[in-house]
Design a protein around this motif. Sequence first.
Motif, short mmCIF file in Angstrom:
data_model
loop_
_atom_site.label_atom_id
_atom_site.label_comp_id
_atom_site.label_asym_id
_atom_site.label_seq_id
_atom_site.Cartn_x
_atom_site.Cartn_y
_atom_site.Cartn_z
N LEU A 24 -3.44 9.10 1.42
CA LEU A 24 -2.38 9.05 0.41
C LEU A 24 -1.32 8.02 0.79
CD1 LEU A 24 -1.79 12.76 -0.63
CD2 LEU A 24 -2.36 10.87 -2.16
N LEU A 25 -0.99 8.04 2.07
CA LEU A 25 0.02 7.11 2.57
C LEU A 25 -0.44 5.66 2.40
CD1 LEU A 25 2.72 7.96 4.02
CD2 LEU A 25 1.66 7.06 6.09
N GLN A 26 -1.69 5.46 2.75
CA GLN A 26 -2.26 4.11 2.62
C GLN A 26 -2.28 3.68 1.16
OE1 GLN A 26 -5.98 4.15 4.77
NE2 GLN A 26 -5.22 2.56 6.11
N GLN A 27 -2.64 4.59 0.32
CA GLN A 27 -2.69 4.27 -1.10
C GLN A 27 -1.30 3.92 -1.62
OE1 GLN A 27 -4.73 7.29 -3.33
NE2 GLN A 27 -6.70 6.30 -3.04
N LYS A 28 -0.34 4.70 -1.14
CA LYS A 28 1.05 4.44 -1.54
C LYS A 28 1.48 3.05 -1.11
CE LYS A 28 4.05 8.40 -2.25
NZ LYS A 28 4.97 9.32 -1.59
N LEU A 29 1.13 2.75 0.14
CA LEU A 29 1.48 1.43 0.67
C LEU A 29 0.82 0.32 -0.13
CD1 LEU A 29 1.35 2.03 4.54
CD2 LEU A 29 3.36 1.38 3.20
N LEU A 30 -0.44 0.54 -0.45
CA LEU A 30 -1.18 -0.44 -1.24
C LEU A 30 -0.54 -0.61 -2.61
CD1 LEU A 30 -4.92 0.31 -0.41
CD2 LEU A 30 -3.74 -1.87 -0.11
N LEU A 31 -0.18 0.53 -3.17
CA LEU A 31 0.47 0.49 -4.48
C LEU A 31 1.80 -0.27 -4.41
CD1 LEU A 31 -0.14 4.00 -6.07
CD2 LEU A 31 -0.71 1.78 -7.07
N ASN A 32 2.51 -0.01 -3.35
CA ASN A 32 3.78 -0.70 -3.13
C ASN A 32 3.57 -2.21 -3.01
OD1 ASN A 32 5.52 1.40 -3.28
ND2 ASN A 32 5.65 1.75 -1.07
N GLN A 33 2.55 -2.53 -2.24
CA GLN A 33 2.22 -3.94 -2.06
C GLN A 33 1.85 -4.58 -3.40
OE1 GLN A 33 -0.72 -4.01 1.08
NE2 GLN A 33 0.59 -5.34 2.29
N LEU A 34 1.06 -3.85 -4.14
CA LEU A 34 0.61 -4.33 -5.43
C LEU A 34 1.82 -4.53 -6.36
CD1 LEU A 34 -2.40 -4.68 -6.17
CD2 LEU A 34 -2.17 -2.68 -7.59
N ASP A 35 2.68 -3.52 -6.30
CA ASP A 35 3.91 -3.59 -7.08
C ASP A 35 4.70 -4.83 -6.74
OD1 ASP A 35 3.88 -1.57 -8.82
OD2 ASP A 35 5.32 -0.29 -7.78
N PHE A 36 4.80 -5.03 -5.43
CA PHE A 36 5.54 -6.17 -4.92
C PHE A 36 4.93 -7.49 -5.36
CE2 PHE A 36 6.41 -9.21 -1.48
CZ PHE A 36 7.81 -9.21 -1.53
N LEU A 37 3.62 -7.54 -5.28
CA LEU A 37 2.90 -8.75 -5.65
C LEU A 37 2.98 -9.02 -7.15
CD1 LEU A 37 -0.31 -8.48 -3.45
CD2 LEU A 37 1.45 -10.24 -3.27
#
Length: 111
Positions: A96-109
């Motif tokens: 879940l944490l990794q997914q959140k981070l990925l989502l955050n990254q995606l958001d950022f990108l």
Amino acid sequence: MAKIPKEKKLKTKTEKTICSICRFKRIKCIPSEENEEKCEFCFKNNLDCLKYKPSLMENEIKRLNTVVKNHENRIQNLEERVQSLEKDNTVVKNNLLQQKLLLNQLDFLLS
Ligand SMILES: [Zn+2]
Ligand SMILES: [Zn+2]
């Protein structure tokens, strides 16, 4: 002179048995006259009279030991299951944490 036939004793009364209650209370275990199955004390107190016999006690101890062992095994199984569940739980948390981070990254990108 009639010969008196020797009484054939069906029950040998030499076996000294003390019921578990008398044993526990350290009192004399006297067979009850009213009830063959019980000793005086148990009869008067309306208790289950369990004649103490080493072999029976041994069997009972063996039986209880297996019961305890079974419980121990069950507890161990449960502990292992809890541990594996906890592991699973941390794996899920990490995912879940990794997914959140990925989502955050995606958001950022994407922003
Ligand atoms: Zn007794
Ligand atoms: Zn008794």
